[in-house]
Design a protein around this motif. Structure first.
Motif, PDB file in Angstrom:
ATOM      1  N   ASP A   1       0.829  -1.215   0.000  1.00  0.00           N
ATOM      2  CA  ASP A   1       0.000   0.000   0.000  1.00  0.00           C
ATOM      3  C   ASP A   1       0.862   1.263   0.000  1.00  0.00           C
ATOM      4  O   ASP A   1       0.850   2.057   0.936  1.00  0.00           O
ATOM      5  CB  ASP A   1      -0.950  -0.005   1.194  1.00  0.00           C
ATOM      6  CG  ASP A   1      -0.222  -0.195   2.514  1.00  0.00           C
ATOM      7  OD1 ASP A   1       0.749  -0.967   2.558  1.00  0.00           O
ATOM      8  OD2 ASP A   1      -0.635   0.423   3.522  1.00  0.00           O
ATOM      9  N   LYS A   2       1.607   1.408  -1.076  1.00  0.00           N
ATOM     10  CA  LYS A   2       2.458   2.578  -1.265  1.00  0.00           C
ATOM     11  C   LYS A   2       2.051   3.248  -2.573  1.00  0.00           C
ATOM     12  O   LYS A   2       1.385   2.637  -3.406  1.00  0.00           O
ATOM     13  CB  LYS A   2       3.932   2.163  -1.338  1.00  0.00           C
ATOM     14  CG  LYS A   2       4.457   1.428  -0.101  1.00  0.00           C
ATOM     15  CD  LYS A   2       4.602   2.359   1.085  1.00  0.00           C
ATOM     16  CE  LYS A   2       5.267   1.638   2.269  1.00  0.00           C
ATOM     17  NZ  LYS A   2       5.415   2.526   3.433  1.00  0.00           N
ATOM     18  N   PRO A   3       2.451   4.510  -2.791  1.00  0.00           N
ATOM     19  CA  PRO A   3       2.174   5.153  -4.083  1.00  0.00           C
ATOM     20  C   PRO A   3       2.691   4.292  -5.233  1.00  0.00           C
ATOM     21  O   PRO A   3       3.673   3.547  -5.073  1.00  0.00           O
ATOM     22  CB  PRO A   3       2.942   6.478  -3.986  1.00  0.00           C
ATOM     23  CG  PRO A   3       2.997   6.764  -2.513  1.00  0.00           C
ATOM     24  CD  PRO A   3       3.138   5.422  -1.851  1.00  0.00           C
ATOM     25  N   TYR A   4       2.057   4.396  -6.376  1.00  0.00           N
ATOM     26  CA  TYR A   4       2.381   3.520  -7.512  1.00  0.00           C
ATOM     27  C   TYR A   4       3.875   3.498  -7.820  1.00  0.00           C
ATOM     28  O   TYR A   4       4.460   2.417  -7.998  1.00  0.00           O
ATOM     29  CB  TYR A   4       1.600   3.961  -8.753  1.00  0.00           C
ATOM     30  CG  TYR A   4       1.940   3.131  -9.977  1.00  0.00           C
ATOM     31  CD1 TYR A   4       1.342   1.905 -10.197  1.00  0.00           C
ATOM     32  CD2 TYR A   4       2.903   3.591 -10.896  1.00  0.00           C
ATOM     33  CE1 TYR A   4       1.669   1.134 -11.308  1.00  0.00           C
ATOM     34  CE2 TYR A   4       3.241   2.827 -12.006  1.00  0.00           C
ATOM     35  CZ  TYR A   4       2.615   1.607 -12.204  1.00  0.00           C
ATOM     36  OH  TYR A   4       2.955   0.841 -13.292  1.00  0.00           O
ATOM     37  N   TRP A   5       4.500   4.660  -7.872  1.00  0.00           N
ATOM     38  CA  TRP A   5       5.908   4.699  -8.270  1.00  0.00           C
ATOM     39  C   TRP A   5       6.798   4.008  -7.243  1.00  0.00           C
ATOM     40  O   TRP A   5       7.796   3.375  -7.607  1.00  0.00           O
ATOM     41  CB  TRP A   5       6.365   6.141  -8.516  1.00  0.00           C
ATOM     42  CG  TRP A   5       6.486   6.990  -7.268  1.00  0.00           C
ATOM     43  CD1 TRP A   5       5.531   7.776  -6.701  1.00  0.00           C
ATOM     44  CD2 TRP A   5       7.660   7.121  -6.458  1.00  0.00           C
ATOM     45  NE1 TRP A   5       6.010   8.395  -5.571  1.00  0.00           N
ATOM     46  CE2 TRP A   5       7.316   8.021  -5.402  1.00  0.00           C
ATOM     47  CE3 TRP A   5       8.951   6.598  -6.496  1.00  0.00           C
ATOM     48  CZ2 TRP A   5       8.222   8.391  -4.402  1.00  0.00           C
ATOM     49  CZ3 TRP A   5       9.857   6.958  -5.502  1.00  0.00           C
ATOM     50  CH2 TRP A   5       9.496   7.838  -4.470  1.00  0.00           C
ATOM     51  N   VAL A   6       6.444   4.127  -5.970  1.00  0.00           N
ATOM     52  CA  VAL A   6       7.206   3.442  -4.923  1.00  0.00           C
ATOM     53  C   VAL A   6       7.003   1.937  -5.040  1.00  0.00           C
ATOM     54  O   VAL A   6       7.963   1.149  -4.971  1.00  0.00           O
ATOM     55  CB  VAL A   6       6.777   3.926  -3.521  1.00  0.00           C
ATOM     56  CG1 VAL A   6       7.483   3.104  -2.443  1.00  0.00           C
ATOM     57  CG2 VAL A   6       7.063   5.406  -3.347  1.00  0.00           C
ATOM     58  N   ARG A   7       5.747   1.541  -5.230  1.00  0.00           N
ATOM     59  CA  ARG A   7       5.416   0.122  -5.374  1.00  0.00           C
ATOM     60  C   ARG A   7       6.151  -0.473  -6.579  1.00  0.00           C
ATOM     61  O   ARG A   7       6.723  -1.563  -6.492  1.00  0.00           O
ATOM     62  CB  ARG A   7       3.907  -0.017  -5.522  1.00  0.00           C
ATOM     63  CG  ARG A   7       3.369  -1.417  -5.378  1.00  0.00           C
ATOM     64  CD  ARG A   7       1.881  -1.419  -5.109  1.00  0.00           C
ATOM     65  NE  ARG A   7       1.082  -0.924  -6.212  1.00  0.00           N
ATOM     66  CZ  ARG A   7       0.415   0.223  -6.204  1.00  0.00           C
ATOM     67  NH1 ARG A   7       0.455   1.011  -5.149  1.00  0.00           N
ATOM     68  NH2 ARG A   7      -0.314   0.601  -7.245  1.00  0.00           N
ATOM     69  N   LYS A   8       6.115   0.247  -7.676  1.00  0.00           N
ATOM     70  CA  LYS A   8       6.777  -0.208  -8.901  1.00  0.00           C
ATOM     71  C   LYS A   8       8.274  -0.366  -8.677  1.00  0.00           C
ATOM     72  O   LYS A   8       8.895  -1.352  -9.106  1.00  0.00           O
ATOM     73  CB  LYS A   8       6.507   0.796 -10.027  1.00  0.00           C
ATOM     74  CG  LYS A   8       7.004   0.359 -11.399  1.00  0.00           C
ATOM     75  CD  LYS A   8       6.134  -0.736 -11.974  1.00  0.00           C
ATOM     76  CE  LYS A   8       6.507  -1.022 -13.420  1.00  0.00           C
ATOM     77  NZ  LYS A   8       5.729  -2.155 -13.974  1.00  0.00           N
ATOM     78  N   LEU A   9       8.880   0.595  -8.011  1.00  0.00           N
ATOM     79  CA  LEU A   9      10.317   0.564  -7.738  1.00  0.00           C
ATOM     80  C   LEU A   9      10.673  -0.635  -6.871  1.00  0.00           C
ATOM     81  O   LEU A   9      11.625  -1.371  -7.158  1.00  0.00           O
ATOM     82  CB  LEU A   9      10.743   1.869  -7.052  1.00  0.00           C
ATOM     83  CG  LEU A   9      12.222   1.966  -6.659  1.00  0.00           C
ATOM     84  CD1 LEU A   9      13.102   2.024  -7.907  1.00  0.00           C
ATOM     85  CD2 LEU A   9      12.457   3.201  -5.783  1.00  0.00           C
ATOM     86  N   VAL A  10       9.917  -0.820  -5.803  1.00  0.00           N
ATOM     87  CA  VAL A  10      10.185  -1.922  -4.870  1.00  0.00           C
ATOM     88  C   VAL A  10      10.041  -3.266  -5.579  1.00  0.00           C
ATOM     89  O   VAL A  10      10.901  -4.150  -5.459  1.00  0.00           O
ATOM     90  CB  VAL A  10       9.228  -1.853  -3.662  1.00  0.00           C
ATOM     91  CG1 VAL A  10       9.318  -3.137  -2.825  1.00  0.00           C
ATOM     92  CG2 VAL A  10       9.556  -0.644  -2.796  1.00  0.00           C
ATOM     93  N   VAL A  11       8.941  -3.431  -6.309  1.00  0.00           N
ATOM     94  CA  VAL A  11       8.666  -4.711  -6.965  1.00  0.00           C
ATOM     95  C   VAL A  11       9.698  -5.020  -8.042  1.00  0.00           C
ATOM     96  O   VAL A  11      10.277  -6.117  -8.079  1.00  0.00           O
ATOM     97  CB  VAL A  11       7.241  -4.715  -7.561  1.00  0.00           C
ATOM     98  CG1 VAL A  11       7.039  -5.967  -8.429  1.00  0.00           C
ATOM     99  CG2 VAL A  11       6.202  -4.678  -6.442  1.00  0.00           C
ATOM    100  N   GLU A  12       9.955  -4.060  -8.936  1.00  0.00           N
ATOM    101  CA  GLU A  12      10.822  -4.327 -10.081  1.00  0.00           C
ATOM    102  C   GLU A  12      12.310  -4.350  -9.728  1.00  0.00           C
ATOM    103  O   GLU A  12      13.079  -5.120 -10.314  1.00  0.00           O
ATOM    104  CB  GLU A  12      10.568  -3.289 -11.183  1.00  0.00           C
ATOM    105  CG  GLU A  12       9.151  -3.306 -11.736  1.00  0.00           C
ATOM    106  CD  GLU A  12       8.767  -4.644 -12.365  1.00  0.00           C
ATOM    107  OE1 GLU A  12       9.664  -5.425 -12.743  1.00  0.00           O
ATOM    108  OE2 GLU A  12       7.554  -4.919 -12.468  1.00  0.00           O
ATOM    109  N   CYS A  13      12.710  -3.522  -8.764  1.00  0.00           N
ATOM    110  CA  CYS A  13      14.145  -3.415  -8.468  1.00  0.00           C
ATOM    111  C   CYS A  13      14.610  -4.305  -7.318  1.00  0.00           C
ATOM    112  O   CYS A  13      15.773  -4.717  -7.289  1.00  0.00           O
ATOM    113  CB  CYS A  13      14.503  -1.955  -8.160  1.00  0.00           C
ATOM    114  SG  CYS A  13      14.248  -0.841  -9.554  1.00  0.00           S
ATOM    115  N   PHE A  14      13.730  -4.580  -6.387  1.00  0.00           N
ATOM    116  CA  PHE A  14      14.161  -5.315  -5.199  1.00  0.00           C
ATOM    117  C   PHE A  14      13.570  -6.722  -5.074  1.00  0.00           C
ATOM    118  O   PHE A  14      14.128  -7.561  -4.379  1.00  0.00           O
ATOM    119  CB  PHE A  14      13.808  -4.513  -3.943  1.00  0.00           C
ATOM    120  CG  PHE A  14      14.540  -3.206  -3.847  1.00  0.00           C
ATOM    121  CD1 PHE A  14      15.847  -3.150  -3.388  1.00  0.00           C
ATOM    122  CD2 PHE A  14      13.931  -2.029  -4.247  1.00  0.00           C
ATOM    123  CE1 PHE A  14      16.535  -1.944  -3.312  1.00  0.00           C
ATOM    124  CE2 PHE A  14      14.608  -0.811  -4.172  1.00  0.00           C
ATOM    125  CZ  PHE A  14      15.917  -0.770  -3.706  1.00  0.00           C
TER     126      PHE A  14
END
Length: 344
Positions: A40-53
């Motif tokens: 439950d984070k802003p889209y860009w944060v969620r996207k960053l976490v999912v794709e990069c980490f």
């Protein structure tokens, strides 16, 4: 099927990859983790976490875990859910469809199946296969079905089964499913529930001032309990031990499957395995009531990883009670809930 029937029943479970291929697991994990009610984070944060980490390593590791529990027929969660669908259909005349929040079959395909079977579909009884309310499970499943109905531009009324964490029939089914295992000479009974971030409790709290803010909040009456996962899992455990006559002090509650570094509900199940073994518990019985169908979290995380952790810490045997799956009392319970709402 009755040609004059205008009702349908839709069961929704979490979901599963289509196969154990890394590409299929990656696709499933991406859909799951990009859900704003899971991370439950802003889209860009969620996207960053999912794709990069997460995506660089998690799909391969998860694919190996799925391989260790995959059945010849396919995903255990999917197969067991389909069997439950069939058993429920044998108890009611109203068409029963099965959808998954993530992966296949989707909610849209399940509703399309109902439309094929019901000439003039007017009402759907939605059964989320989650006994407890959490934004990352029960809530997202309901919202997904609501959004799908809007997307399909259907004039259909949705009757949603509320969380049934303390429903007497559900508790009876749990106890019945565990009765043979309860006859074992175990030292301790552990209830392991899927964990959620603490912030999810606070975000769901309609009062904004109860969950994790009031001392012993889960046992102090509040309207927050209607949507409080932590309160509800405690209630399930309390009702179970009362019905099964489990002595005080012989059971405890823990939470599994945490993700990331934010505070999640404690105590953690893996740490509890070690603590119990080191305290002298040799025979541990484990129940996972947050799941109604066996899946990766029960078959691999608990039965395989859990047993290894417990035994390495000095325990002798960990027995995991299977989920409700195809239990007759559970099937009868679902059928009774359908009929109580007019879905005969």
């Amino acid at each position: 099927m009755d040609a004059t029937n205008t009702n349908g029943i839709l069961m929704v479970n979490l979901g599963t990859p289509d196969s154990t291929k890394v590409s299929d697991v990656r696709k499933y994990l991406r859909q799951f983790l990009m859900d704003e009610r899971v991370i439950d984070k802003p889209y860009w944060v969620r996207k960053l976490v999912v794709e990069c980490f997460i995506m660089p390593t998690r799909p391969k590791a998860s694919a190996e875990a799925y391989k260790s529990i995959w059945w010849e027929e396919g995903s255990p969660l999917l197969i067991l859910s389909q069997r439950l669908q069939k058993l429920l259909q044998e108890k009611v005349k109203t068409p029963v469809a099965l959808g998954m929040r993530y992966g296949n079959p989707s909610a849209e395909s399940a509703i399309s199946e109902l439309l094929e079977k019901v000439k003039d579909l007017k009402k759907i009884f939605l059964i989320p296969l989650y006994p407890h309310y959490a934004m990352s499970s029960y809530e997202t499943a309901v919202v997904d079905v609501q959004d799908t109905i809007k997307k399909m531009k259907l004039d259909v009324e949705l009757d949603v089964l509320p969380p049934y964490y303390q429903n007497e029939k559900y508790i009876d089914a749990l106890v019945d499913s565990a009765k043979e295992h309860l006859e074992w000479d175990y030292d301790h009974l552990l209830f392991s529930y899927h964990g959620i971030p603490e912030r999810h409790l606070c975000k769901a709290d309609p009062t904004g001032e109860h969950c994790l803010k009031v001392k012993d909040c889960c046992h102090v009456p509040s309207e927050a309990h209607n949507v409080c996962y932590r309160h509800q899992v405690f209630r399930t455990s309390e009702e179970f031990v009362k019905k099964a006559n489990i002595p005080e002090g012989k059971y405890s509650v823990s939470f599994q499957s945490r993700l990331g570094r934010d505070p999640w509900l404690t105590p953690y199940t893996d740490a509890t395995f070690t603590k119990l073994a080191e305290s002298g518990v040799k025979k541990l019985l484990l129940l996972s009531p947050a799941f109604v169908s066996d899946c990766l979290e029960t078959l691999e995380e608990l039965c395989e990883e859990g047993a290894e952790i417990f035994e390495e810490a000095g325990g002798e045997e960990l027995r995991v009670v299977p989920c409700l799956n195809e239990n007759k009392v559970w099937v009868d319970t679902l059928a009774s809930w359908c009929k109580e709402r007019g879905f005969e």
